[in-house]
Write a protein that holds these residues in place. Structure first.
Motif, short mmCIF file in Angstrom:
data_model
loop_
_atom_site.label_atom_id
_atom_site.label_comp_id
_atom_site.label_asym_id
_atom_site.label_seq_id
_atom_site.Cartn_x
_atom_site.Cartn_y
_atom_site.Cartn_z
N ASN A 1 -6.14 3.25 2.21
CA ASN A 1 -5.29 2.12 2.61
C ASN A 1 -3.91 2.17 1.95
O ASN A 1 -3.14 1.21 2.03
CB ASN A 1 -5.98 0.79 2.29
CG ASN A 1 -6.35 0.65 0.81
OD1 ASN A 1 -6.52 1.65 0.12
ND2 ASN A 1 -6.48 -0.58 0.34
N LEU A 2 -3.59 3.30 1.29
CA LEU A 2 -2.31 3.42 0.58
C LEU A 2 -1.26 4.11 1.47
O LEU A 2 -1.55 5.13 2.10
CB LEU A 2 -2.53 4.23 -0.70
CG LEU A 2 -1.32 4.45 -1.61
CD1 LEU A 2 -0.81 3.13 -2.18
CD2 LEU A 2 -1.70 5.39 -2.77
N ASP B 1 5.49 -9.34 -9.82
CA ASP B 1 4.38 -9.99 -10.51
C ASP B 1 3.09 -9.52 -9.82
O ASP B 1 2.58 -10.19 -8.91
CB ASP B 1 4.56 -11.52 -10.40
CG ASP B 1 3.38 -12.28 -10.97
OD1 ASP B 1 2.51 -11.65 -11.61
OD2 ASP B 1 3.33 -13.51 -10.76
N LEU B 2 2.60 -8.38 -10.23
CA LEU B 2 1.46 -7.78 -9.53
C LEU B 2 0.21 -8.66 -9.62
O LEU B 2 -0.56 -8.76 -8.66
CB LEU B 2 1.17 -6.38 -10.06
CG LEU B 2 2.26 -5.34 -9.78
CD1 LEU B 2 1.85 -3.98 -10.33
CD2 LEU B 2 2.55 -5.21 -8.28
N GLU B 3 0.03 -9.32 -10.75
CA GLU B 3 -1.14 -10.21 -10.88
C GLU B 3 -1.02 -11.38 -9.91
O GLU B 3 -1.99 -11.76 -9.26
CB GLU B 3 -1.28 -10.72 -12.33
CG GLU B 3 -1.70 -9.64 -13.31
CD GLU B 3 -2.99 -8.92 -12.92
OE1 GLU B 3 -3.97 -9.61 -12.58
OE2 GLU B 3 -3.02 -7.68 -12.94
N PHE C 1 -3.56 -2.44 -10.03
CA PHE C 1 -3.33 -3.26 -8.82
C PHE C 1 -3.92 -2.56 -7.60
O PHE C 1 -4.70 -3.14 -6.83
CB PHE C 1 -1.81 -3.45 -8.67
CG PHE C 1 -1.35 -4.17 -7.43
CD1 PHE C 1 -1.40 -5.56 -7.36
CD2 PHE C 1 -0.82 -3.46 -6.35
CE1 PHE C 1 -0.94 -6.23 -6.22
CE2 PHE C 1 -0.36 -4.12 -5.22
CZ PHE C 1 -0.43 -5.51 -5.16
N ILE C 2 -3.59 -1.28 -7.43
CA ILE C 2 -4.07 -0.52 -6.27
C ILE C 2 -5.61 -0.50 -6.25
O ILE C 2 -6.24 -0.69 -5.21
CB ILE C 2 -3.50 0.92 -6.29
CG1 ILE C 2 -1.99 0.89 -6.09
CG2 ILE C 2 -4.17 1.81 -5.24
CD1 ILE C 2 -1.27 2.23 -6.32
N GLU C 3 -6.19 -0.32 -7.43
CA GLU C 3 -7.66 -0.27 -7.53
C GLU C 3 -8.32 -1.56 -7.08
O GLU C 3 -9.42 -1.55 -6.55
CB GLU C 3 -8.08 -0.03 -9.00
CG GLU C 3 -7.94 1.40 -9.45
CD GLU C 3 -8.02 1.53 -10.97
OE1 GLU C 3 -8.06 0.50 -11.68
OE2 GLU C 3 -8.02 2.69 -11.44
#
Ligand SMILES: Cc1ncc(COP(=O)(O)O)c(C=O)c1O
Length: 358
Positions: free
Chosen positions: A216-217, A143-145, A179-181
């Protein structure tokens, strides 16, 4: 030993419980034929090129291995289109997860992860003295949100296991990119791609090209799964060179042994072995899916070398019943789910027959 206590966090931690070994089941249940489908190992072995490389390397085993892994780093950097400075190797990707938490998690820090996912994130954050924050999966998918909503000033790290162990599911390309952004730049984003090479979905984000844009990835991969070198222990992380330098300070000096370095290097040259594993894994997966559908058992659509199925009965009981029939699976995830590795043709058949007899 009442006067010698471990650190407070350590008392909250349970020791890792691995898949039950074949030999143990043979001994305890008096069975001769036992198949292990519990640890997502490669049932097709490993590349013959790796074997040859190890035979040659064994003569040098009296000498310490190289610390910078120049040959493996060079070859992998070229294959992946990254610089050597962006690569960090570990004694399995397990070690890299531990090094990341040891290096970056402070006492009051939090790390966000899914529930359920690969259990080492949780344990390693605790060992590091931090607090794991778990966000339930939605229909087996991250659930990325929800995970983004759990990120706050104290958050130091987020983990996304893609494909997720134990559900085998992947997150959508656009959703993950979005999400990454939006993750703040003070938070490390760890994307664990241990099963990357098995993925067939076209809705899967290629994360390596994003490394330059997002310092940061961190992307984790391993030689334990499709390359079949689980027993040697070698995995790698792709990340900003500054992060690599910090991990280098913390790691054991000779964390990747000689045999592992040589076998991994040789394996990179065997695309045929990887393609064969990928294809036969797909065939096995189709047999599992057909069987589960016939038996009316819901399962998650997997992009990895295992499938999680709802056996609609207490998983521990089903695990024991299968064990008595010589099949070791993993009762993980939810009270009525088991995770089954996709074996070779014979193992798939053995499991399917055993399941049908329950
Ligand atoms: C999602 C995931 N990450 C990491 C690992 C650890 O792999 P390695 O053998 O490279 O330590 C595993 C092993 O099962 C895994 O499933």
């Amino acid at each position: 030993m009442d006067n010698i206590k471990p650190r407070e966090q350590i008392e909250k931690i349970e020791a890792y419980s691995p898949g039950t070994p074949v030999e143990e089941v043979q001994r305890q249940l008096g069975l001769t034929k036992v198949v292990k489908l519990a640890s997502n190992e490669n049932p097709f072995g490993y590349s013959p090129l790796a074997e040859q490389a190890m035979i040659e390397e064994v003569q040098k085993i009296n000498m310490y291995p190289e610390v910078a892994l120049p040959l493996l780093a060079g070859s992998l950097a070229e294959k992946l289109g990254v610089s050597r400075e962006q690569l960090f190797f570990g004694n399995g990707s397990d070690e890299i997860i531990r090094l990341l938490t040891t290096t970056y998690i402070n006492q009051s820090d939090e790390a966000v992860m899914a529930d359920v996912t690969f259990p080492r994130y949780y344990t390693d954050v605790l060992i590091g003295g931090g607090t794991p924050i778990t966000v339930p999966l939605v229909e087996g998918v991250h659930d990325l949100e929800g995970m983004l909503a759990a990120v706050r000033a104290k958050t130091k790290m987020v983990f996304v296991c893609n494909p997720n162990n134990p559900t085998g599911t992947v997150v959508g390309k656009e959703q993950l990119l979005h999400f990454i952004e939006r993750i703040p730049s003070h938070v490390l984003i760890v994307i664990d791609e241990a099963y990357y090479e098995y993925v067939h979905s076209t809705d899967y984000l290629e994360t390596v090209p994003l490394l330059d844009k997002y310092p940061n990835l961190i992307v984790l991969r391993t030689f334990s799964k499709i390359y079949g070198l689980a027993g040697l222990r070698v995995g790698y992380g792709l990340m900003n060179p500054e992060l690599v330098q910090n991990l280098m300070r913390v790691k054991e000096p000779f964390n990747v042994n000689r045999m592992a370095q040589r076998a991994a290097l040789a394996s990179l040259n065997d695309d045929k072995f990887v393609a064969m594993t990928r294809e036969r894994n797909e065939q096995g997966k189709r047999i599992y899916e057909r069987t589960f559908s016939e038996l009316g058992l819901p399962y998650f659509s997997s992009q990895a070398n295992f499938v999680m199925v709802d056996v609609k009965r207490p998983a521990k009981i089903v695990y024991m019943d299968l064990l008595k029939r010589g099949v070791i699976v993993r009762p993980v995830g939810y009270p009525t789910t088991i995770r089954v590795t996709i074996g070779n043709e014979e193992e798939v058949e053995t499991f399917v027959q055993a399941l049908k007899m329950l």
